[in-house]
Design an enzyme around this catalytic site. Structure first.
Site, PDB file in Angstrom:
ATOM      1  N   TYR A 139       4.719  28.933 -37.123  1.00 21.98           N
ATOM      2  CA  TYR A 139       4.679  30.306 -36.654  1.00 21.98           C
ATOM      3  C   TYR A 139       6.018  30.676 -36.021  1.00 21.98           C
ATOM      4  CZ  TYR A 139      -0.311  30.383 -37.496  1.00 21.98           C
ATOM      5  OH  TYR A 139      -1.539  30.344 -38.099  1.00 21.98           O
ATOM      6  N   LYS A 161       4.844  21.768 -14.690  1.00 21.57           N
ATOM      7  CA  LYS A 161       5.005  20.466 -15.334  1.00 21.57           C
ATOM      8  C   LYS A 161       6.060  20.480 -16.422  1.00 21.57           C
ATOM      9  CE  LYS A 161       0.626  18.257 -14.393  1.00 21.57           C
ATOM     10  NZ  LYS A 161      -0.448  17.428 -14.974  1.00 21.57           N
ATOM     11  N   ARG A 188     -10.251  28.420 -17.600  1.00 18.84           N
ATOM     12  CA  ARG A 188      -9.030  28.372 -18.419  1.00 18.84           C
ATOM     13  C   ARG A 188      -9.362  28.034 -19.873  1.00 18.84           C
ATOM     14  NH1 ARG A 188      -3.495  27.435 -18.737  1.00 18.84           N
ATOM     15  NH2 ARG A 188      -2.838  25.496 -19.750  1.00 18.84           N
ATOM     16  N   HIS A 202       1.349  25.866 -22.791  1.00 17.79           N
ATOM     17  CA  HIS A 202       1.332  24.543 -23.400  1.00 17.79           C
ATOM     18  C   HIS A 202       2.715  24.193 -23.948  1.00 17.79           C
ATOM     19  CE1 HIS A 202      -3.284  24.823 -24.259  1.00 17.79           C
ATOM     20  NE2 HIS A 202      -3.029  24.309 -23.076  1.00 17.79           N
ATOM     21  N   HIS A 257     -11.103  25.118 -13.996  1.00 12.25           N
ATOM     22  CA  HIS A 257     -10.410  24.746 -15.224  1.00 12.25           C
ATOM     23  C   HIS A 257     -11.233  25.096 -16.460  1.00 12.25           C
ATOM     24  CE1 HIS A 257      -6.658  23.014 -16.461  1.00 12.25           C
ATOM     25  NE2 HIS A 257      -7.259  22.374 -17.439  1.00 12.25           N
ATOM     26  N   ARG A 306      -4.003  28.254 -14.591  1.00 15.38           N
ATOM     27  CA  ARG A 306      -4.515  27.081 -13.891  1.00 15.38           C
ATOM     28  C   ARG A 306      -4.805  27.498 -12.454  1.00 15.38           C
ATOM     29  NH1 ARG A 306      -0.189  25.476 -17.119  1.00 15.38           N
ATOM     30  NH2 ARG A 306      -0.650  23.797 -18.607  1.00 15.38           N
TER      31      ARG A 306
END
Length: 239
Positions: free
Chosen positions: A220, A104, A187, A210, A184, A65
């Protein structure tokens, strides 16, 4: 500014990783390989914007980011082991001040291995970095790698302007127009590029920081840094 792109929607019974999309209320786009190459080639050769080439190349090839990239300090970059430690972000608030903020989510903290090309970009950034008389300290962080010509830490506000200027100049000179390109979109282009090249979904989830890529991806196995590093090297030979 950090952008919330961690909410992903997908059909848990039938999906292709490259089609995993962010929330439809805020549609994400990415550049085609041809558009990415045209954009980067133009930046590299342009007399005004070429000084931003290495930073833009890094954005296209790490999935960082822009707030994470601007927040990088010398202590976050390991040039010996060729890794990028993502553990905070630098944001511009209320048109007034720069702040260092935590990521975040816990999954946002990650270690990104560098490809050879990204490593060379960082080497050039180091050698070309302005030498301010006094290093700016922001919320305990100092030694920011990405500085303005005035020697102050750069932020998304500046990069939005650089990208707008590049697109305007490119489209004035070319009949085949580029779509809107932002930090962005770099990204999302990286994410699409890795997915289309066949990267392990769990590895890609880790690299993008994420928190969740959908329930199906939970089948996975856990991705370690060694797996991430080998996967990035493998993909670098494909794209």
């Amino acid at each position: 500014m950090a952008v919330d792109d961690d909410l992903l929607l997908k059909n848990p019974f039938s999906f292709k990783l490259s089609s995993v999309l962010a929330n439809d209320t805020n549609k994400r786009t990415s550049l085609t390989p041809e558009q990415e190459k045209a954009f980067l080639d133009f930046v590299r050769e342009d007399k005004v914007y070429s000084k931003y080439y290495d930073s833009i190349f890094i954005l296209f090839n790490t999935g960082l980011r822009i707030s994470e990239f601007c927040g990088l300090t010398f202590s976050d970059i390991d040039m010996t082991n060729r890794t990028i430690d993502v553990n905070h972000q630098l944001v511009y608030r209320n048109g007034k001040s720069l702040y260092v903020e935590s990521l975040k989510t816990a999954s946002g903290a990650r270690t990104i291995p560098m490809t050879e090309e990204v490593y060379q970009c960082f080497k050039r950034l180091y050698s070309q970095r302005p030498s301010p008389k006094t290093e700016k300290i922001i919320d305990g962080k100092t030694g920011f790698i990405c500085l303005t010509s005035a020697g102050t830490p750069s932020c998304s506000y500046y990069w939005d302007g650089y990208f707008q200027g590049i697109c305007r100049k490119y489209n004035k000179k070319h009949m085949v127009q580029l779509p809107k390109v932002t930090p962005h979109i770099c990204r999302h282009t990286y994410c699409s590029k890795m997915a289309n090249a066949g990267m392990n979904p769990k590895t890609l989830q880790y690299l993008m920081g994420h928190s969740d890529v959908g329930l199906t991806l939970n089948v996975y196995t856990h991705t370690s840094f060694d797996n991430v590093s080998s996967e990035v090297k493998r993909i670098a030979q494909v794209i």
